[in-house]
Design an enzyme around this catalytic site. Structure first.
Site, PDB file in Angstrom:
ATOM      1  N   GLU A  16     -12.275  45.686  10.421  1.00  0.00           N
ATOM      2  CA  GLU A  16     -13.568  46.357  10.504  1.00  0.00           C
ATOM      3  C   GLU A  16     -14.595  45.528   9.735  1.00  0.00           C
ATOM      4  O   GLU A  16     -14.409  45.251   8.554  1.00  0.00           O
ATOM      5  CB  GLU A  16     -13.471  47.761   9.887  1.00  0.00           C
ATOM      6  CG  GLU A  16     -14.753  48.536  10.039  1.00  0.00           C
ATOM      7  CD  GLU A  16     -14.693  49.930   9.419  1.00  0.00           C
ATOM      8  OE1 GLU A  16     -14.151  50.067   8.317  1.00  0.00           O
ATOM      9  OE2 GLU A  16     -15.199  50.870  10.055  1.00  0.00           O
ATOM     10  N   CYS A  61     -19.059  53.847  11.693  1.00  0.00           N
ATOM     11  CA  CYS A  61     -17.593  53.828  11.825  1.00  0.00           C
ATOM     12  C   CYS A  61     -17.168  53.608  13.268  1.00  0.00           C
ATOM     13  O   CYS A  61     -16.130  53.015  13.532  1.00  0.00           O
ATOM     14  CB  CYS A  61     -17.035  55.146  11.307  1.00  0.00           C
ATOM     15  SG  CYS A  61     -17.859  56.582  12.014  1.00  0.00           S
TER      16      CYS A  61
HETATM   17  P1  NAD Z   1     -15.859  53.575   0.746  1.00  0.00           P
HETATM   18  O1  NAD Z   1     -14.505  54.080   1.083  1.00  0.00           O
HETATM   19  O2  NAD Z   1     -15.975  52.363  -0.097  1.00  0.00           O
HETATM   20  O3  NAD Z   1     -16.694  54.699  -0.031  1.00  0.00           O
HETATM   21  C1  NAD Z   1     -16.877  55.977   0.503  1.00  0.00           C
HETATM   22  C2  NAD Z   1     -17.045  56.948  -0.632  1.00  0.00           C
HETATM   23  O4  NAD Z   1     -15.853  56.995  -1.388  1.00  0.00           O
HETATM   24  C3  NAD Z   1     -18.167  56.581  -1.604  1.00  0.00           C
HETATM   25  O5  NAD Z   1     -18.796  57.766  -2.051  1.00  0.00           O
HETATM   26  C4  NAD Z   1     -17.392  55.947  -2.757  1.00  0.00           C
HETATM   27  O6  NAD Z   1     -18.071  56.051  -3.988  1.00  0.00           O
HETATM   28  C5  NAD Z   1     -16.125  56.774  -2.755  1.00  0.00           C
HETATM   29  N1  NAD Z   1     -14.956  56.121  -3.355  1.00  0.00           N
HETATM   30  C6  NAD Z   1     -14.682  54.800  -3.436  1.00  0.00           C
HETATM   31  N2  NAD Z   1     -13.501  54.616  -4.053  1.00  0.00           N
HETATM   32  C7  NAD Z   1     -13.007  55.842  -4.350  1.00  0.00           C
HETATM   33  C8  NAD Z   1     -11.815  56.313  -4.959  1.00  0.00           C
HETATM   34  N3  NAD Z   1     -10.874  55.482  -5.418  1.00  0.00           N
HETATM   35  N4  NAD Z   1     -11.623  57.654  -5.062  1.00  0.00           N
HETATM   36  C9  NAD Z   1     -12.543  58.517  -4.592  1.00  0.00           C
HETATM   37  N5  NAD Z   1     -13.702  58.124  -4.029  1.00  0.00           N
HETATM   38  C10 NAD Z   1     -13.931  56.809  -3.894  1.00  0.00           C
HETATM   39  O7  NAD Z   1     -16.630  53.406   2.118  1.00  0.00           O
HETATM   40  P2  NAD Z   1     -18.121  52.877   2.330  1.00  0.00           P
HETATM   41  O8  NAD Z   1     -18.129  51.414   2.145  1.00  0.00           O
HETATM   42  O9  NAD Z   1     -19.069  53.716   1.532  1.00  0.00           O
HETATM   43  O10 NAD Z   1     -18.338  53.262   3.867  1.00  0.00           O
HETATM   44  C11 NAD Z   1     -17.883  52.464   4.880  1.00  0.00           C
HETATM   45  C12 NAD Z   1     -16.590  52.992   5.439  1.00  0.00           C
HETATM   46  O11 NAD Z   1     -16.707  54.351   5.818  1.00  0.00           O
HETATM   47  C13 NAD Z   1     -16.198  52.255   6.700  1.00  0.00           C
HETATM   48  O12 NAD Z   1     -14.825  51.979   6.681  1.00  0.00           O
HETATM   49  C14 NAD Z   1     -16.524  53.249   7.797  1.00  0.00           C
HETATM   50  O13 NAD Z   1     -15.803  53.062   8.973  1.00  0.00           O
HETATM   51  C15 NAD Z   1     -16.212  54.541   7.135  1.00  0.00           C
HETATM   52  N6  NAD Z   1     -16.910  55.641   7.814  1.00  0.00           N
HETATM   53  C16 NAD Z   1     -16.194  56.488   8.596  1.00  0.00           C
HETATM   54  C17 NAD Z   1     -16.831  57.510   9.283  1.00  0.00           C
HETATM   55  C18 NAD Z   1     -16.075  58.449  10.183  1.00  0.00           C
HETATM   56  O14 NAD Z   1     -16.602  59.494  10.525  1.00  0.00           O
HETATM   57  N7  NAD Z   1     -14.866  58.132  10.574  1.00  0.00           N
HETATM   58  C19 NAD Z   1     -18.214  57.672   9.156  1.00  0.00           C
HETATM   59  C20 NAD Z   1     -18.909  56.792   8.344  1.00  0.00           C
HETATM   60  C21 NAD Z   1     -18.247  55.777   7.670  1.00  0.00           C
END
Ligand code: NAD
Length: 497
Positions: free
Chosen positions: A400, A299
């Site tokens: 991003e 992130c």
């Molecule tokens: P994502 O939002 O697609 O998924 C994250 C989680 O949310 C997964 O477990 C997914 O199954 C779940 N999810 C997806 N849709 C959902 C919904 N409608 N309701 C509830 N849960 C749902 O993200 P990703 O692709 O897994 O990860 C990448 C993203 O995470 C990037 O944007 C990155 O910047 C962010 N990230 C942020 C941090 C931080 O600390 N700020 C750390 C790591 C990753």
């Protein structure tokens, strides 16, 4: 050495390659009986099948967490919770090869880096253990006539729903489970469908450490089928979420039904400002690593590079050399510095950004393409990429990417650099590179970011708060502030006369 799944799960209750999930202290299948595969991103091959759960499974897990919250766990003393967390930390240390190997297999991170996280992750558990015995309230002098005694208590918020991404499964799980146990909450953890194996391994270690049934539950499934029901669930008091900003927004909407509390660690588009007086020998690799570590799937990835014009061309050329020298390969290969992207979907997304960079007029200094030679053809590999001649308006400078891509742009004045660095909806992190200490503080104060690193990047410590501004979310992880996310303040009044 070739890493195999069996090596990472030798103590795990396995039935062939299928896994169960962990609810109320028991290993169970999804109510529907459905499963879903998790793939090795370096080869595209299936590693295992895990339960594909839905609302019915989430109901069971939340009910178990509620029973546990109101049961004997509620009477565990802070010192007992502290000892539990210390036992978990010891178990993590003993089983670190399995945990780090599982992360590498399931999401592709180079093994050398997964292994190197040991001190940080066990340190997090020990930090929360230390905090467990520091929960305090206040006595407050009130001004009511008569004699009244008023004080506050900080109490666990209740059942926590934790939803995490795939890019750091072990650390993300610990950042949710650690504070839940320290405060006396119970938790239902929903890992990403892209990397569910390590959180299941962690559930097993929790059981071995003596975490009571129902206190920690791990439910596997997709975001829509399992994540959304958890975010909406009326039995969940708080959602802690790490993931994309778009999903974070849907979590806020889902939380409205019972006004559950929410904290969000979301995406970023972090700027790096390199001043002409920076130590270039040290800055080039730090900037490179900020963008390429974990294949850019972090992130905080430093993805927008603003370089003072007088050193811009030299810096970009050296960064290109750095990028080309990195060894890309399977995470399990000890020589690998940059592993694969987590999935074919992510590969397609990142390649789309590479195409848009070229078509919008950016110049490829290094990389810029998918890697398909030899063994790399079967996996999701992208060459570490440096774009130059990038305009602020280009897609690669605004969105991003979550891939190993950095966009370089020259700047002329510090005011201009700050303004352009802040011209993003995100506010997660930023980097400043200069030998002038006054300029360093000046820039650090003016940048809209939850964390600013000066002459370094990625420095993280459990005692130091981390979290975003603007559309990178709210709430802090790490630091003593972290526990506030899991606690509510209760006021007690006593009439004394
Ligand atoms: P994502 O939002 O697609 O998924 C994250 C989680 O949310 C997964 O477990 C997914 O199954 C779940 N999810 C997806 N849709 C959902 C919904 N409608 N309701 C509830 N849960 C749902 O993200 P990703 O692709 O897994 O990860 C990448 C993203 O995470 C990037 O944007 C990155 O910047 C962010 N990230 C942020 C941090 C931080 O600390 N700020 C750390 C790591 C990753």
């Amino acid at each position: 050495m070739t890493l195999t799944l069996d090596q990472t799960t030798s103590r795990f209750p396995i039935d062939g390659r299928s896994r169960q999930m962990f609810i109320d202290g028991a290993w169970v299948d999804a109510v529907s009986g459905q499963t879903m595969p998790t793939l090795d991103p370096a080869t595209g091959q299936e590693l295992a099948q895990v339960p594909r759960s839905g609302a019915a499974d989430v109901d069971l897990a939340v009910a178990a967490a509620r029973r546990a919250f109101t049961g004997p766990w509620r009477r565990w003393t802070p010192a007992q919770r502290q000892l539990l967390l210390l036992r978990i930390a010891d178990l993590f240390e003993t089983h670190w090869d399995e945990l780090s190997g599982s992360d590498t297999l399931d999401m592709g991170k180079p093994l050398s880096r997964s292994r190197a996280d040991k001190g940080r992750v066990t340190g997090m558990l020990r930090f929360y253990a230390g905090l467990a015995t520091t929960l305090d309230g206040k006595t407050i002098d009130n001004s009511l006539p008569g004699e009244y005694f008023s004080y506050t208590r900080r109490e666990p918020v209740g059942v926590v729903g934790a939803i995490i991404p795939w890019n750091a499964p072990t650390a993300a799980s610990v950042w949710k489970i650690g504070p839940a146990l320290a405060t006396g909450c119970t938790i239902v953890l929903k890992p990403s469908e892209e990397a569910p194996l390590t959180p299941l391994l962690i559930a097993d270690l929790m059981a071995e450490a003596g975490v009571p049934d129902g206190v920690v539950n791990v439910v596997t499934g997709t975001g829509v089928e399992a994540g959304a029901p958890l975010a909406e669930h009326p039995g969940v008091d708080k959602v802690v979420f790490t993931g994309s900003t778009a999903t974070g927004q849907s979590i806020i909407r889902a939380s409205a039904g019972n006004l559950k509390r929410v904290s969000l660690e979301l995406g970023g588009k972090s700027p790096l400002i390199v001043c002409a007086d920076a130590d270039l020998d040290a800055t080039v690799p730090t900037v490179g690593l900020s963008a390429f570590a974990n294949s850019g799937q972090i992130c905080i990835a430093g993805s927008r590079l603003l370089v003072e014009r007088s050193i811009h061309d030299e810096f970009v050329e050296r960064l290109g050399d750095y990028a080309r020298a990195l060894t890309v390969g399977a995470g399990s290969d000890p020589a690998t510095e940059i592993g694969p992207l987590v999935s074919a979907r992510q590969l397609e997304r990142v390649c789309g950004f590479l195409d848009s960079g070229r078509s919008e007029g950016a110049r490829v200094v290094a990389g810029g393409e998918r890697l398909t030679t030899g063994d790399l053809a079967a996996g999701n590999f992208v060459a570490p990429t440096v774009f130059a001649d990038v305009e602020d308006s280009m897609t690669i400078a605004r969105e991003e990417i979550f891939g190993p891509v950095i966009s370089a742009m020259p700047f002329d004045t510090l005011d201009e650099a700050v303004e352009r660095a802040n011209a993003t909806p995100y506010g997660l992190a930023a980097g400043v590179f200069t030998r002038d200490v006054g300029r360093a503080h000046h820039l650090a104060h003016r940048l809209d970011a939850g964390t600013v690193w000066v002459n370094t990047y990625h420095a993280l410590d459990p005692a130091v708060p981390f979290g975003g501004f603007k559309m990178s979310g709210y709430g802090k992880e790490g630091g003593v502030e972290h526990l506030d996310e899991y606690l509510g303040t209760k006021t007690v009044w006593l009439k004394l006369d």
